[in-house]
Design a protein around this motif. Sequence first.
Motif, PDB file in Angstrom:
ATOM      1  N   ASP A  34      61.820  35.174  43.370  1.00 45.57           N
ATOM      2  CA  ASP A  34      62.151  33.764  43.121  1.00 45.57           C
ATOM      3  C   ASP A  34      63.344  33.376  43.988  1.00 45.57           C
ATOM      4  OD1 ASP A  34      62.288  31.242  42.081  1.00 45.57           O
ATOM      5  OD2 ASP A  34      63.302  31.836  40.224  1.00 45.57           O
ATOM      6  N   ASN A  35      63.091  33.218  45.269  1.00 46.69           N
ATOM      7  CA  ASN A  35      64.169  32.957  46.223  1.00 46.69           C
ATOM      8  C   ASN A  35      63.900  31.637  46.932  1.00 46.69           C
ATOM      9  OD1 ASN A  35      66.306  33.073  47.960  1.00 46.69           O
ATOM     10  ND2 ASN A  35      65.569  34.854  49.123  1.00 46.69           N
ATOM     11  N   THR A  36      64.206  30.537  46.269  1.00 48.09           N
ATOM     12  CA  THR A  36      63.933  29.216  46.833  1.00 48.09           C
ATOM     13  C   THR A  36      64.862  28.881  47.991  1.00 48.09           C
ATOM     14  OG1 THR A  36      65.385  28.221  45.155  1.00 48.09           O
ATOM     15  CG2 THR A  36      63.028  28.331  44.649  1.00 48.09           C
ATOM     16  N   ALA A 241      45.196  27.022  39.230  1.00 48.51           N
ATOM     17  CA  ALA A 241      46.300  26.633  40.112  1.00 48.51           C
ATOM     18  C   ALA A 241      46.242  25.152  40.444  1.00 48.51           C
ATOM     19  CB  ALA A 241      46.265  27.472  41.395  1.00 48.51           C
ATOM     20  N   ILE A 242      45.031  24.660  40.726  1.00 48.16           N
ATOM     21  CA  ILE A 242      44.871  23.232  41.027  1.00 48.16           C
ATOM     22  C   ILE A 242      45.222  22.393  39.797  1.00 48.16           C
ATOM     23  CG2 ILE A 242      43.209  21.430  41.648  1.00 48.16           C
ATOM     24  CD1 ILE A 242      41.721  23.574  43.291  1.00 48.16           C
ATOM     25  N   ALA A 243      44.778  22.849  38.622  1.00 50.16           N
ATOM     26  CA  ALA A 243      45.054  22.114  37.384  1.00 50.16           C
ATOM     27  C   ALA A 243      46.547  22.093  37.075  1.00 50.16           C
ATOM     28  CB  ALA A 243      44.287  22.747  36.228  1.00 50.16           C
ATOM     29  N   VAL A 244      47.236  23.207  37.315  1.00 48.41           N
ATOM     30  CA  VAL A 244      48.683  23.283  37.060  1.00 48.41           C
ATOM     31  C   VAL A 244      49.426  22.268  37.929  1.00 48.41           C
ATOM     32  CG1 VAL A 244      50.726  24.750  37.366  1.00 48.41           C
ATOM     33  CG2 VAL A 244      48.685  25.676  36.270  1.00 48.41           C
ATOM     34  N   GLY A 245      48.928  22.048  39.147  1.00 48.68           N
ATOM     35  CA  GLY A 245      49.594  21.113  40.056  1.00 48.68           C
ATOM     36  C   GLY A 245      49.575  19.677  39.577  1.00 48.68           C
ATOM     37  N   GLY A 246      48.552  19.307  38.795  1.00 46.96           N
ATOM     38  CA  GLY A 246      48.477  17.939  38.291  1.00 46.96           C
ATOM     39  C   GLY A 246      48.393  16.913  39.402  1.00 46.96           C
ATOM     40  N   MET A 247      48.962  15.740  39.159  1.00 45.52           N
ATOM     41  CA  MET A 247      48.872  14.646  40.121  1.00 45.52           C
ATOM     42  C   MET A 247      49.824  14.818  41.302  1.00 45.52           C
ATOM     43  SD  MET A 247      47.315  11.898  40.970  1.00 45.52           S
ATOM     44  CE  MET A 247      46.429  11.492  39.463  1.00 45.52           C
ATOM     45  N   THR A 248      51.046  15.234  41.039  1.00 45.39           N
ATOM     46  CA  THR A 248      52.049  15.279  42.107  1.00 45.39           C
ATOM     47  C   THR A 248      52.481  16.693  42.480  1.00 45.39           C
ATOM     48  OG1 THR A 248      53.809  14.995  40.466  1.00 45.39           O
ATOM     49  CG2 THR A 248      52.949  12.998  41.513  1.00 45.39           C
ATOM     50  N   GLY A 249      52.051  17.696  41.740  1.00 45.73           N
ATOM     51  CA  GLY A 249      52.374  19.072  42.073  1.00 45.73           C
ATOM     52  C   GLY A 249      53.701  19.534  41.495  1.00 45.73           C
ATOM     53  N   GLY A 251      55.984  21.025  43.278  1.00 42.56           N
ATOM     54  CA  GLY A 251      57.004  20.950  44.319  1.00 42.56           C
ATOM     55  C   GLY A 251      56.989  22.195  45.180  1.00 42.56           C
ATOM     56  N   TRP A 252      57.447  22.028  46.412  1.00 44.81           N
ATOM     57  CA  TRP A 252      57.432  23.142  47.358  1.00 44.81           C
ATOM     58  C   TRP A 252      58.338  24.263  46.884  1.00 44.81           C
ATOM     59  CZ3 TRP A 252      61.014  24.644  51.555  1.00 44.81           C
ATOM     60  CH2 TRP A 252      60.441  25.601  52.417  1.00 44.81           C
ATOM     61  N   ARG A 253      57.805  25.467  46.862  1.00 44.66           N
ATOM     62  CA  ARG A 253      58.484  26.675  46.412  1.00 44.66           C
ATOM     63  C   ARG A 253      58.866  26.616  44.928  1.00 44.66           C
ATOM     64  NH1 ARG A 253      62.440  29.015  51.282  1.00 44.66           N
ATOM     65  NH2 ARG A 253      60.729  29.754  52.609  1.00 44.66           N
ATOM     66  N   LYS A 254      58.207  25.741  44.183  1.00 47.49           N
ATOM     67  CA  LYS A 254      58.457  25.663  42.743  1.00 47.49           C
ATOM     68  C   LYS A 254      57.215  26.030  41.944  1.00 47.49           C
ATOM     69  CE  LYS A 254      62.109  22.192  43.200  1.00 47.49           C
ATOM     70  NZ  LYS A 254      62.548  20.811  42.858  1.00 47.49           N
ATOM     71  N   SER A 255      56.296  26.705  42.593  1.00 46.77           N
ATOM     72  CA  SER A 255      55.080  27.157  41.921  1.00 46.77           C
ATOM     73  C   SER A 255      55.423  28.185  40.846  1.00 46.77           C
ATOM     74  CB  SER A 255      54.127  27.778  42.944  1.00 46.77           C
ATOM     75  OG  SER A 255      53.167  28.586  42.327  1.00 46.77           O
ATOM     76  N   THR A 256      54.701  28.131  39.756  1.00 47.07           N
ATOM     77  CA  THR A 256      54.874  29.121  38.686  1.00 47.07           C
ATOM     78  C   THR A 256      53.660  30.038  38.589  1.00 47.07           C
ATOM     79  OG1 THR A 256      54.005  27.491  37.104  1.00 47.07           O
ATOM     80  CG2 THR A 256      56.405  27.644  37.321  1.00 47.07           C
ATOM     81  N   PHE A 275      48.117  25.378  47.843  1.00 43.99           N
ATOM     82  CA  PHE A 275      48.690  24.098  48.275  1.00 43.99           C
ATOM     83  C   PHE A 275      48.581  23.067  47.153  1.00 43.99           C
ATOM     84  CE2 PHE A 275      47.849  19.869  50.127  1.00 43.99           C
ATOM     85  CZ  PHE A 275      49.050  19.657  50.795  1.00 43.99           C
ATOM     86  N   GLY A 276      47.434  23.055  46.458  1.00 47.25           N
ATOM     87  CA  GLY A 276      47.217  22.090  45.380  1.00 47.25           C
ATOM     88  C   GLY A 276      48.205  22.230  44.247  1.00 47.25           C
ATOM     89  N   GLU A 277      48.608  23.456  43.935  1.00 46.82           N
ATOM     90  CA  GLU A 277      49.570  23.623  42.840  1.00 46.82           C
ATOM     91  C   GLU A 277      50.917  22.997  43.199  1.00 46.82           C
ATOM     92  OE1 GLU A 277      51.846  26.992  40.130  1.00 46.82           O
ATOM     93  OE2 GLU A 277      50.288  27.625  41.536  1.00 46.82           O
ATOM     94  N   GLU A 278      51.363  23.169  44.421  1.00 46.38           N
ATOM     95  CA  GLU A 278      52.688  22.669  44.795  1.00 46.38           C
ATOM     96  C   GLU A 278      52.702  21.188  45.146  1.00 46.38           C
ATOM     97  OE1 GLU A 278      55.063  26.599  46.331  1.00 46.38           O
ATOM     98  OE2 GLU A 278      54.422  25.138  47.827  1.00 46.38           O
TER      99      GLU A 278
END
Length: 373
Positions: A34-36, A241-249, A251-256, A275-278
């Motif tokens: 976890d190194n953003t 992963a796509i579902a977790v991203g929702g409408m706006t994601g 965020g970059w490097r904030k994927s869980t 890509f869809g998750e973020e």
Amino acid sequence: MGLLSRIDWLVVPIIILLMGISLLVISSYSIQGDNTEAPFLTPLVKVQLQWFAIGWSVYFLAAAFDYNKLREWTWAFYVLVLLLLIGLFFSDAVQRVHRWYKVPILNMSLQPSEYAKLSVVVALSWYMERHSGRSRSWSTLLAAGLIVGIPFFLILKQPDLGTALVLYPVALVMLYFGDANPWVVRFMTALSAIGLILVASIFLGFVTPEQIKPYATKVLKEYQFDRLNPKTHQQQAAITAIAVGGMTGTGWRKSTFTAGGWLPTPYTDSVFPAFGEEFGWLGILFLLTLFFILVYRCFQVAIIAKDPFGRLLAAGITSYLAMHILINIGMMTGFLPITGVPLILVSYGGSSILSTMMALGILQSIYARRFMF
């Protein structure tokens, strides 16, 4: 520079944006832990940038090269690729399959099947133009079938079912543009429709894999049949992963989910859901728009090409690029089985980048010479 000034420059920013998305995903999922705050240029990003730089050189060289001269090199290219495909079976397996050559001096790998698709397009274009007066004869169709069939079975034997299957719709499109026997084109189209309906029935839950297993395993190996299970871990993880991203994601490097290791191969085959998750549904819509514009502009080349060879080349290349996009996104959204087909210009990998940029460069060569006689 005169010819290069006549290429379709709208395609260039589209390619650059797709490459930018690739680097964002690779940078996000190639950091340790976890190194953003990690630098953008991770080791894998640097490698991908090197491939992109080589890819652009290949693109402009192919665009400047007169595509008509490909006729002289058609069979040399085709035979070379066949020899490379055959040679794989005498080389060491990589990840238990025979798909890559390891080039230790350059610290890189070469995947001949990526170039096989382009070599088939060039060879089939040459052959269908040369036999345009006999395009509907059975002898012409048999020879065309061999041109596609030999690399198809060599790639299938690696085994690489996904890459092999890309050749089928490419051949279908080229036979249509080459004015082949309409009954053959209809039969191949019907066969494709039956296959798609069967696969869709399984993945939409109308038919269970167990119901068709006694019939499917007669033509498919056990591991290939297992891919027809819509509940495989990778497929379920991609949809999640796509579902977790929702409408706006997120965020970059904030994927869980993906960053937690739940989604396999996040910057290669699974780059689309990663890509869809973020970046969410809005990011996916932007990505799909880029691909739509790219494929649309490629099809325009097939329409305006001034000769049959150029028209067949453009149609074959465009269908080959479009099938990569459709298959990858289809398998990552639960409509098609996982087959290991990369998402062009976005997935990590040198062979895919070079073959794609070469193909796009040839299209630009055709486009630049549309008014030359």
